[in-house]
Design a protein around this motif. Sequence first.
Motif, PDB file in Angstrom:
ATOM      1  N   GLN A   5      40.337  58.342  26.504  1.00 36.45           N
ATOM      2  CA  GLN A   5      39.290  57.426  26.962  1.00 36.45           C
ATOM      3  C   GLN A   5      39.548  56.058  26.338  1.00 36.45           C
ATOM      4  O   GLN A   5      39.790  55.949  25.132  1.00 36.45           O
ATOM      5  CB  GLN A   5      37.915  57.937  26.559  1.00 36.45           C
ATOM      6  CG  GLN A   5      36.801  57.052  27.060  1.00 36.45           C
ATOM      7  CD  GLN A   5      35.431  57.640  26.781  1.00 36.45           C
ATOM      8  OE1 GLN A   5      35.298  58.816  26.540  1.00 36.45           O
ATOM      9  NE2 GLN A   5      34.423  56.794  26.811  1.00 36.45           N
ATOM     10  N   PRO A   8      35.793  50.693  24.218  1.00 35.38           N
ATOM     11  CA  PRO A   8      34.951  49.709  24.906  1.00 35.38           C
ATOM     12  C   PRO A   8      35.644  48.352  24.924  1.00 35.38           C
ATOM     13  O   PRO A   8      36.247  47.947  23.912  1.00 35.38           O
ATOM     14  CB  PRO A   8      33.675  49.670  24.060  1.00 35.38           C
ATOM     15  CG  PRO A   8      33.676  50.948  23.288  1.00 35.38           C
ATOM     16  CD  PRO A   8      35.117  51.298  23.078  1.00 35.38           C
ATOM     17  N   ASN A  10      34.528  45.489  24.646  1.00 36.24           N
ATOM     18  CA  ASN A  10      34.014  44.588  23.610  1.00 36.24           C
ATOM     19  C   ASN A  10      34.667  44.822  22.255  1.00 36.24           C
ATOM     20  O   ASN A  10      34.567  43.975  21.373  1.00 36.24           O
ATOM     21  CB  ASN A  10      32.498  44.728  23.474  1.00 36.24           C
ATOM     22  CG  ASN A  10      31.769  44.252  24.705  1.00 36.24           C
ATOM     23  OD1 ASN A  10      32.290  43.464  25.483  1.00 36.24           O
ATOM     24  ND2 ASN A  10      30.564  44.732  24.891  1.00 36.24           N
ATOM     25  N   ASP A  11      35.327  45.965  22.067  1.00 40.89           N
ATOM     26  CA  ASP A  11      35.999  46.286  20.811  1.00 40.89           C
ATOM     27  C   ASP A  11      37.479  45.916  20.831  1.00 40.89           C
ATOM     28  O   ASP A  11      38.216  46.283  19.922  1.00 40.89           O
ATOM     29  CB  ASP A  11      35.862  47.786  20.497  1.00 40.89           C
ATOM     30  CG  ASP A  11      34.442  48.190  20.194  1.00 40.89           C
ATOM     31  OD1 ASP A  11      33.581  47.305  19.976  1.00 40.89           O
ATOM     32  OD2 ASP A  11      34.173  49.405  20.180  1.00 40.89           O
ATOM     33  N   GLN A  17      43.044  43.104  26.294  1.00 38.89           N
ATOM     34  CA  GLN A  17      42.371  43.073  27.594  1.00 38.89           C
ATOM     35  C   GLN A  17      43.288  42.565  28.695  1.00 38.89           C
ATOM     36  O   GLN A  17      43.203  43.004  29.834  1.00 38.89           O
ATOM     37  CB  GLN A  17      41.126  42.189  27.525  1.00 38.89           C
ATOM     38  CG  GLN A  17      40.049  42.729  26.624  1.00 38.89           C
ATOM     39  CD  GLN A  17      38.917  41.751  26.426  1.00 38.89           C
ATOM     40  OE1 GLN A  17      38.748  40.806  27.187  1.00 38.89           O
ATOM     41  NE2 GLN A  17      38.133  41.973  25.396  1.00 38.89           N
ATOM     42  N   GLN A  40      40.761  47.845  35.104  1.00 35.36           N
ATOM     43  CA  GLN A  40      39.456  48.377  34.729  1.00 35.36           C
ATOM     44  C   GLN A  40      38.378  47.348  35.058  1.00 35.36           C
ATOM     45  O   GLN A  40      38.553  46.161  34.780  1.00 35.36           O
ATOM     46  CB  GLN A  40      39.418  48.688  33.227  1.00 35.36           C
ATOM     47  CG  GLN A  40      40.531  49.594  32.756  1.00 35.36           C
ATOM     48  CD  GLN A  40      40.431  50.987  33.324  1.00 35.36           C
ATOM     49  OE1 GLN A  40      39.362  51.589  33.315  1.00 35.36           O
ATOM     50  NE2 GLN A  40      41.544  51.509  33.798  1.00 35.36           N
ATOM     51  N   VAL A  42      34.500  45.976  34.521  1.00 40.23           N
ATOM     52  CA  VAL A  42      33.378  45.986  33.590  1.00 40.23           C
ATOM     53  C   VAL A  42      32.191  45.334  34.282  1.00 40.23           C
ATOM     54  O   VAL A  42      32.316  44.270  34.887  1.00 40.23           O
ATOM     55  CB  VAL A  42      33.715  45.195  32.308  1.00 40.23           C
ATOM     56  CG1 VAL A  42      32.514  45.133  31.382  1.00 40.23           C
ATOM     57  CG2 VAL A  42      34.904  45.800  31.617  1.00 40.23           C
TER      58      VAL A  42
END
Length: 71
Positions: A5, A8, A10-11, A17, A40, A42
């Motif tokens: 998985q 997140p 944000n992490d 990214q 991905q 968001v």
Amino acid sequence: MPVRQLPPVNDTLEQQQRGWACIWCRTWLPVGLSTDLGQQRVIPETGAAYLWFPRECLNTAACAEREATFR
């Protein structure tokens, strides 16, 4: 699709990214020497939806060793 998985968004760092650095160990990824984990999407609680593009190292054993240093 990734086996693990994804963390997140944000992490993660901007480099992770954008697919410039490995999503797991943060190592810089030269073009063609990584695994694309797929686009991905968001949908934040506020603001517009956006896409990010994680990639991972080809050598998963070495990646896991490097990732352990960030924990």
